[in-house]
Design an enzyme around this catalytic site. Sequence first.
Site, PDB file in Angstrom:
ATOM      1  CG  LEU A 174       4.906   9.161  21.001  1.00 61.79           C
ATOM      2  CD1 LEU A 174       5.890   8.290  20.217  1.00 61.79           C
ATOM      3  CD2 LEU A 174       5.466   9.446  22.390  1.00 61.79           C
ATOM      4  N   GLY A 217      -0.098  15.088  10.393  1.00 64.70           N
ATOM      5  CA  GLY A 217      -0.541  13.815  10.941  1.00 64.70           C
ATOM      6  C   GLY A 217      -0.162  13.672  12.395  1.00 64.70           C
ATOM      7  CB  THR A 268       3.675  10.131  16.070  1.00 62.80           C
ATOM      8  OG1 THR A 268       4.045  10.704  14.816  1.00 62.80           O
ATOM      9  CG2 THR A 268       4.516   8.895  16.323  1.00 62.80           C
ATOM     10  CE  LYS A 305       6.942   8.803  12.397  1.00 60.54           C
ATOM     11  NZ  LYS A 305       8.019   9.336  11.549  1.00 60.54           N
ATOM     12  CG  ASP A 355      13.845  13.870   9.439  1.00 60.81           C
ATOM     13  OD1 ASP A 355      14.588  14.872   9.570  1.00 60.81           O
ATOM     14  OD2 ASP A 355      12.811  13.708  10.109  1.00 60.81           O
TER      15      ASP A 355
END
Length: 686
Positions: free
Chosen positions: A16, A22, A24, A40, A139
């Site tokens: 994704l 990093g 996902t 994740k 977030d």
Amino acid sequence: MSSHLLDGHYRILKVLNDGKKGKTYVVEDVNLPGSQFIVKQLLPPSSNPQSLTILRRLFASKAETLEKLEQEHNQIQKLVAHFEENEEFYIVQEFIPGNPFTDEIIQGQPLKEDQVISLLSEILEILVTIHSYGVIHRDIKPANIIRRESDKKLVLVNFGAVNEAMNNPIGNLEYTPIEQVNSNLKYNSDIYALGIVAIAALLGLPTNQISKLRSQKNRLTGEIVWRNKNLKVDRKLAKIINKMVRFNYRQRYQYATEVLDDLKKITNHEPDRQKQHQKKLLLVLTGVAGCITLGVGTWFFQSPKPVINAQKKSYQEGVNKYEAGNYEGAVKDLNQAIELEPQNALAYNKRGDAYYRLGDYEQAQADSTQAILLNPQDANAYFDRGFAYSELGKYKEAIADYNQAIKLNPQNAYAYYGRGIARTQLKDNKGAIGDFSKAIALKPQYTEPYLQRGILRRRLKLRQAAIQDFDTVIKINPSDAKAYYQRGLTQFINQQKYAALKDYTDAININPKYIEAYLNRGDIYSDLGNKLEAAEDYNTILQIDPKFIAAYIHRGIHRFSFGDYKGAIEDYTQALKLNPNDVAAYNNRGNAYLELGNKKAANQDYSRAIAIDANNALAYYNRGVIRAKQRNKQEAIADFTKAAKLFQQQGEKDSYQDAQREIALLRNKSAPAKTTRYRFRKREKN
């Protein structure tokens, strides 16, 4: 996809996101065929063994907290597991079939008020739960709110707590309040972000357009101005949202429960507590309630001490909370004091102060008015109402109140300062300077009057006097970054570029995130030919705030100045992605296209600038240059004529004369003079 199984049993189905911090994935658990999860990967900032040990402990703690949350609310994305592999950390989360809220915010298609209230209510209920566990989401944005397919409820996903354990900051500044940017996170940082989402929904503003709100701020208060004449929003709802997105976190709602309470008043039309109390009191006094006995009535009138003591206690507790900065708590205690003693002018006065601190200026003005009615000799009540009127833009009313406050207490330096601010807004410059000077005479160590007088003196071209004011502020408080910045502006106007450079540098050393200081210092470096230093300042701004449009504009002009026309075009194009209506970006990009010989693109950009702002003299002038080069004589004359008229109205004599000269050349010759040049200007800053 890769045959490697994460943690021995998670097969990657889809990537994704693949970022620096990093990745996902959508994965399947091979032990549970047909199951899907989100995994994740979080990269630690350091591979140092000691650092990794600390990170493991922190990561596990944050993950365990999030695992507890899923048991408390079914609209929180479940954290299924967490593990470490090859010194990289992973979290496994529930996969939620549904659509992100970004799909519901469509450009130009505002949501209805009841839809926005529903959004706020659902997410606030979730925030009540997570905040009670000491967790801050960090977030909140439309992409992290999922409309669950199974029951159409909203689910909050992608908590930032585990990211924080890896020291990975949240990068979506569109929804991020200033205290979070400065690593001073508060529970109401989530409330701010949700308020921005609500504004976006009411305006039909997708994420890539949210940066527009940054340039739509009240110059006096710094607050976001999002309502316009075409937007019909219930006043009470707008008031709630405004309080959610206050710039200063201390003036916002402190807890999600408080926002919910106010929303319920809109939807349920709950009667005001004070009115309920007054109604009950009326029943007692008139004997309407048959169950009230003579003995109770006798106690009520003959034993006032318990009531007086309770009133005094509530009032003092409210004052104590106010002085400790707990303004919401102060309001609650003072409400109680006023209920027990409706004639307490001091309680209204202090509650008005608390409301002012919370940014509720209408209520602050109402409380000050009540205090004045109860005690017309209360100078402080007039003073307070004056500041509330100023925040509401009612400057004449504010001045009338300051006049009364000064009449009652001629030694109140703050009243003179407040009146000076109001007079500045009404262009009474002489009166404003007189007020700032009086405030200084009464309170010589009070720096704000010096600062405001200096700014006003600079506007009046009394530059040396302005510098003296800024010097005084710096002498009183050597850590006042604003004073260095304002003095730098004045030095630059005086052509003292190196002195201005030093002042901007001092402002930056005090406040390393002072964007305006970087911008102006970068401009000076650019003017001096210090190519690398200028670029570094513009780049630093974009590291602090990648959505700061002016930095792209100024860096584009800088690149243009040494012939990097393609780089300039890239910067102007980026600015236009953030704000498709930025006239300066179209104008300047047109100039760069012209340098590269692309007259068609240049003409298109100038025409777009005119379409956005029909009074933009620069765009008419520049399009006239193009049309002259293309030998479209009559059209070129028409553009230069329009530009000349606008330049004259704006008092730009040199530009007006240039436009007139081009008209004369075109009328006398069949071809334009070789010296015909376009014009450009950097974005003006306050």
